[in-house]
Design an enzyme around this catalytic site. Structure first.
Site, PDB file in Angstrom:
ATOM      1  N   HIS A 177       3.744   7.360   4.593  1.00 28.98           N
ATOM      2  CA  HIS A 177       2.544   8.170   5.364  1.00 28.98           C
ATOM      3  C   HIS A 177       1.901   7.258   6.467  1.00 28.98           C
ATOM      4  CE1 HIS A 177       0.161   5.401   2.331  1.00 28.98           C
ATOM      5  NE2 HIS A 177      -0.859   5.754   3.333  1.00 28.98           N
ATOM      6  N   ASP A 178       2.252   5.970   6.531  1.00 23.99           N
ATOM      7  CA  ASP A 178       1.212   5.255   7.486  1.00 23.99           C
ATOM      8  C   ASP A 178       2.347   4.820   8.661  1.00 23.99           C
ATOM      9  OD1 ASP A 178      -1.365   5.316   6.704  1.00 23.99           O
ATOM     10  OD2 ASP A 178      -1.196   3.403   5.481  1.00 23.99           O
ATOM     11  N   ASP A 213      -2.341   8.202  -1.510  1.00 19.97           N
ATOM     12  CA  ASP A 213      -2.745   7.319  -0.270  1.00 19.97           C
ATOM     13  C   ASP A 213      -4.284   6.819  -0.789  1.00 19.97           C
ATOM     14  OD1 ASP A 213      -3.440   5.901   2.078  1.00 19.97           O
ATOM     15  OD2 ASP A 213      -4.056   7.565   3.149  1.00 19.97           O
ATOM     16  N   HIS A 226       0.772  -1.295   0.021  1.00 19.49           N
ATOM     17  CA  HIS A 226      -0.013   0.072   0.111  1.00 19.49           C
ATOM     18  C   HIS A 226       0.879   1.317  -0.075  1.00 19.49           C
ATOM     19  CE1 HIS A 226      -2.840   3.102   0.793  1.00 19.49           C
ATOM     20  NE2 HIS A 226      -2.447   3.288   2.083  1.00 19.49           N
ATOM     21  N   GLU A 248       0.987   6.141  12.258  1.00 18.23           N
ATOM     22  CA  GLU A 248      -0.144   5.796  12.362  1.00 18.23           C
ATOM     23  C   GLU A 248      -0.442   4.304  12.650  1.00 18.23           C
ATOM     24  OE1 GLU A 248      -4.363   5.861  10.012  1.00 18.23           O
ATOM     25  OE2 GLU A 248      -3.413   7.962  10.079  1.00 18.23           O
ATOM     26  N   ASP A 249       0.587   3.562  11.924  1.00 14.28           N
ATOM     27  CA  ASP A 249       0.280   2.150  12.074  1.00 14.28           C
ATOM     28  C   ASP A 249       1.121   1.176  12.301  1.00 14.28           C
ATOM     29  OD1 ASP A 249      -2.483   2.487  11.262  1.00 14.28           O
ATOM     30  OD2 ASP A 249      -1.908   2.414   9.136  1.00 14.28           O
TER      31      ASP A 249
END
Length: 188
Positions: free
Chosen positions: A54-55, A122, A30, A58-59
């Protein structure tokens, strides 16, 4: 090593072993897809690197300070623009709407074209996946999401069309708009 290569290597490392939502696909596909999409809109290494990363906050448990330390202030700002406050103490389904409203507020208030590009990379990667699954499962696929209400999902993804319209000359924006309309209809 150039910035994009470093960002990709870092993302691969911190996302190692993770899977996409209810899938056997490696999660890293992703952010790599998002980075490739952004690379069709710009050659700015900071923006492409941010798409790859980008993640990670957050993840994957990386701090935003760590992003700045490793990749600089510009990448930090771009990654921060895409990072939701997940409110880990509450069920994701209970916080979905407020998180999406906060996220859309970033798009409404930014003058930074790089922020729009990272967002579009995204969300187009997400919409491609949604479209593939929707073609096979129909609306039943929403049952695996935190927000199962199709109307709410349509509100969110349609809002992004309007808020990223400054990128309408990019083929990525047109693809995003087309896929969103195929899944949710043209809306109002």
């Amino acid at each position: 090593m150039e910035l994009v290569s470093e960002a990709v290597a870092f993302a691969v490392k911190v996302h190692d072993g993770m899977r996409r939502k209810k899938s056997d696909l490696p999660y890293i596909l992703h952010p790599m897809e998002a980075a490739v999409i952004v690379g069709t809109m710009t050659d700015d290494q900071n923006v492409i690197a941010a798409a790859a990363l980008h993640d990670v906050v957050e993840d994957a448990g990386v701090t935003i300070e760590e992003i700045e330390e490793k990749f600089g202030k510009r990448v930090r700002e771009l990654v921060a623009s895409e990072t939701e406050d997940k409110r880990a103490d509450l069920p994701p389904s209970d916080t979905w709407r407020i998180r999406k409203e906060e996220s859309l507020a970033v798009l409404r208030t930014t003058d930074d074209i790089g922020v729009l590009m990272v967002w579009l990379g995204d969300k187009l990667a997400n919409m491609r996946s949604i479209y593939r699954n929707w073609k096979v499962e129909g609306d039943a696929m929403w049952q695996r999401f935190n927000q199962k209400n199709v109307t709410e999902q349509a509100w969110y993804y349609r809002s992004i069309i309007d808020l990223t319209e400054r990128l309408s000359a990019a083929s990525a924006w047109l693809e995003y708009k087309t896929l969103t309309e195929l899944v949710f209809g043209k809306g109002v």
